[in-house]
Write an enzyme that holds these catalytic residues in place. Sequence first.
Site, PDB file in Angstrom:
ATOM      1  N   MET A   1     -11.664  -5.686   5.334  1.00  0.00           N
ATOM      2  CA  MET A   1     -10.824  -4.782   6.128  1.00  0.00           C
ATOM      3  C   MET A   1     -10.509  -5.455   7.462  1.00  0.00           C
ATOM      4  O   MET A   1     -11.406  -5.951   8.147  1.00  0.00           O
ATOM      5  CB  MET A   1     -11.545  -3.460   6.404  1.00  0.00           C
ATOM      6  CG  MET A   1     -11.725  -2.543   5.215  1.00  0.00           C
ATOM      7  SD  MET A   1     -10.224  -2.131   4.315  1.00  0.00           S
ATOM      8  CE  MET A   1      -9.201  -1.380   5.574  1.00  0.00           C
TER       9      MET A   1
ATOM     10  N   MET B   1      -8.908   8.328  -0.230  1.00  0.00           N
ATOM     11  CA  MET B   1      -9.762   8.726   0.903  1.00  0.00           C
ATOM     12  C   MET B   1     -10.250  10.158   0.700  1.00  0.00           C
ATOM     13  O   MET B   1      -9.490  11.014   0.255  1.00  0.00           O
ATOM     14  CB  MET B   1      -8.969   8.648   2.209  1.00  0.00           C
ATOM     15  CG  MET B   1      -8.335   7.288   2.466  1.00  0.00           C
ATOM     16  SD  MET B   1      -7.639   7.208   4.115  1.00  0.00           S
ATOM     17  CE  MET B   1      -6.697   5.667   3.999  1.00  0.00           C
TER      18      MET B   1
ATOM     19  N   ASP C   1      -6.878  -6.358   4.069  1.00  0.00           N
ATOM     20  CA  ASP C   1      -6.186  -5.066   4.148  1.00  0.00           C
ATOM     21  C   ASP C   1      -6.225  -4.524   5.573  1.00  0.00           C
ATOM     22  O   ASP C   1      -7.304  -4.309   6.127  1.00  0.00           O
ATOM     23  CB  ASP C   1      -6.903  -4.097   3.195  1.00  0.00           C
ATOM     24  CG  ASP C   1      -6.257  -2.719   3.119  1.00  0.00           C
ATOM     25  OD1 ASP C   1      -5.165  -2.525   3.674  1.00  0.00           O
ATOM     26  OD2 ASP C   1      -6.875  -1.842   2.478  1.00  0.00           O
TER      27      ASP C   1
ATOM     28  N   HIS D   1      -1.287  -1.250  -4.309  1.00  0.00           N
ATOM     29  CA  HIS D   1      -2.531  -0.829  -3.646  1.00  0.00           C
ATOM     30  C   HIS D   1      -2.512   0.683  -3.432  1.00  0.00           C
ATOM     31  O   HIS D   1      -1.570   1.246  -2.882  1.00  0.00           O
ATOM     32  CB  HIS D   1      -2.643  -1.554  -2.302  1.00  0.00           C
ATOM     33  CG  HIS D   1      -3.942  -1.354  -1.591  1.00  0.00           C
ATOM     34  ND1 HIS D   1      -5.101  -2.014  -1.949  1.00  0.00           N
ATOM     35  CD2 HIS D   1      -4.278  -0.581  -0.532  1.00  0.00           C
ATOM     36  CE1 HIS D   1      -6.077  -1.669  -1.134  1.00  0.00           C
ATOM     37  NE2 HIS D   1      -5.612  -0.782  -0.262  1.00  0.00           N
TER      38      HIS D   1
ATOM     39  N   MET E   1     -12.181   4.775  -0.577  1.00  0.00           N
ATOM     40  CA  MET E   1     -12.837   5.018   0.712  1.00  0.00           C
ATOM     41  C   MET E   1     -13.513   6.375   0.614  1.00  0.00           C
ATOM     42  O   MET E   1     -13.071   7.371   1.207  1.00  0.00           O
ATOM     43  CB  MET E   1     -11.791   4.963   1.845  1.00  0.00           C
ATOM     44  CG  MET E   1     -11.345   3.543   2.136  1.00  0.00           C
ATOM     45  SD  MET E   1      -9.755   3.462   2.988  1.00  0.00           S
ATOM     46  CE  MET E   1      -8.653   3.514   1.568  1.00  0.00           C
TER      47      MET E   1
ATOM     48  N   ASP F   1      -4.683   3.817  -1.855  1.00  0.00           N
ATOM     49  CA  ASP F   1      -5.769   4.158  -0.931  1.00  0.00           C
ATOM     50  C   ASP F   1      -6.301   5.556  -1.217  1.00  0.00           C
ATOM     51  O   ASP F   1      -5.610   6.553  -0.994  1.00  0.00           O
ATOM     52  CB  ASP F   1      -5.259   4.076   0.513  1.00  0.00           C
ATOM     53  CG  ASP F   1      -5.078   2.641   0.950  1.00  0.00           C
ATOM     54  OD1 ASP F   1      -6.040   1.872   0.856  1.00  0.00           O
ATOM     55  OD2 ASP F   1      -3.951   2.283   1.375  1.00  0.00           O
TER      56      ASP F   1
ATOM     57  N   SER G   1       0.844  -1.202   0.000  1.00  0.00           N
ATOM     58  CA  SER G   1       0.000   0.000   0.000  1.00  0.00           C
ATOM     59  C   SER G   1       0.876   1.249   0.000  1.00  0.00           C
ATOM     60  O   SER G   1       1.627   1.504   0.937  1.00  0.00           O
ATOM     61  CB  SER G   1      -0.888   0.012   1.243  1.00  0.00           C
ATOM     62  OG  SER G   1      -1.421   1.311   1.406  1.00  0.00           O
TER      63      SER G   1
ATOM     64  N   HIS H   1      -8.432   1.424  -3.946  1.00  0.00           N
ATOM     65  CA  HIS H   1      -9.374   1.156  -2.857  1.00  0.00           C
ATOM     66  C   HIS H   1     -10.052   2.488  -2.532  1.00  0.00           C
ATOM     67  O   HIS H   1      -9.432   3.363  -1.933  1.00  0.00           O
ATOM     68  CB  HIS H   1      -8.560   0.598  -1.670  1.00  0.00           C
ATOM     69  CG  HIS H   1      -9.322   0.443  -0.394  1.00  0.00           C
ATOM     70  ND1 HIS H   1      -8.688   0.197   0.807  1.00  0.00           N
ATOM     71  CD2 HIS H   1     -10.642   0.485  -0.117  1.00  0.00           C
ATOM     72  CE1 HIS H   1      -9.591   0.094   1.762  1.00  0.00           C
ATOM     73  NE2 HIS H   1     -10.775   0.282   1.238  1.00  0.00           N
TER      74      HIS H   1
HETATM   75  C1  DX5 Z   1      -6.354   1.678   5.635  1.00  0.00           C
HETATM   76  C2  DX5 Z   1      -5.899   1.400   4.224  1.00  0.00           C
HETATM   77  C3  DX5 Z   1      -4.844   0.379   4.168  1.00  0.00           C
HETATM   78  C4  DX5 Z   1      -3.559   0.756   4.837  1.00  0.00           C
HETATM   79  C5  DX5 Z   1      -2.788  -0.481   5.195  1.00  0.00           C
HETATM   80  O1  DX5 Z   1      -7.485   2.463   5.605  1.00  0.00           O
HETATM   81  O2  DX5 Z   1      -6.991   0.927   3.467  1.00  0.00           O
HETATM   82  O3  DX5 Z   1      -4.596  -0.023   2.828  1.00  0.00           O
HETATM   83  O4  DX5 Z   1      -2.767   1.590   4.058  1.00  0.00           O
HETATM   84  O5  DX5 Z   1      -1.668  -0.136   5.928  1.00  0.00           O
HETATM   85  P1  DX5 Z   1      -1.040  -1.132   7.010  1.00  0.00           P
HETATM   86  O6  DX5 Z   1      -0.648  -2.375   6.278  1.00  0.00           O
HETATM   87  O7  DX5 Z   1       0.103  -0.368   7.574  1.00  0.00           O
HETATM   88  O8  DX5 Z   1      -2.121  -1.435   8.035  1.00  0.00           O
HETATM   89 ZN    ZN Z   2      -6.525  -0.011   1.504  1.00  0.00          ZN
END
Ligand code: DX5
Ligand code: ZN
Length: 228
Positions: free
Chosen positions: A142, A42, A180, A38, A73, A40, A13, A71
């Site tokens: 998750m 947000m 994840d 990956h 969010m 993220d 990620s 991903h």
């Molecule tokens: C959290 C993200 C994850 C995060 C994972 O909201 O969706 O992808 O970056 O990071 P680690 O592996 O450090 O928990």
């Molecule tokens: Zn993620």
Amino acid sequence: MTLRPASPLLAPSLLSADFTRLGEELRMIESAGAQVVHVDVMDGRFVPNITIGLPVVEGLRKATTLPLDCHLMIVEPLRYAADFVKAGADWVSIHQEADPHLHRTLAAIRQAGGKAGVVLNPGTPIETLVDLIGDFDFVLLMSVNPGFGGQSFIPRVLDKVKRLNALRAARGVPFFIQVDGGVSLKNASDLVRAGADCLVAGNAVFKAEAPGTAVASLLQEMGAGRQA
Ligand code: DX5
Ligand code: ZN
């Protein structure tokens, strides 16, 4: 029929990467053997953090040939899901909790040419997906509350992976299972043994002393879980 990918996939990620050197970070994980990136996304509304948007995904697309796994969010994912595919995402996942029209949004992702995934927060039951089986390519479970990297793995998600794996076997429909949050060398083999096909890892890769070695070690653990 094969229900799972041939070997488990690691998706580092980028949230935990050094944002001043994203191109180098991509080359590092790729040469260490990671198969997926990956990303993220947000929006500060669905989760209390704001991260990466479409222009960055366009930049990443130019910098790697690995599949980009976005991903989302975000609230109202239908507004943006197809745009992420157009920007270069290969996989796009949307949260069950963020969308009352999952069927429509999953179809929009597939129509744009992407693999479509549904994400479940730790408290959302897998049973919410039974009437969508066949309409998604993967499910992301998750194992932390979304919003930040570096949180602790919630152990009961292991049982959730097993139950989703059993549901997949019972239905005989191929989709892959991604996990994840808080993934590390401590839980990678157990997760794969339980049925996970793709593990996301942020801090366990990018905050490791030797990130390339961390990728290799995680892949080794994951392989051990598949053989067991
Ligand atoms: C959290 C993200 C994850 C995060 C994972 O909201 O969706 O992808 O970056 O990071 P680690 O592996 O450090 O928990
Ligand atoms: Zn993620």
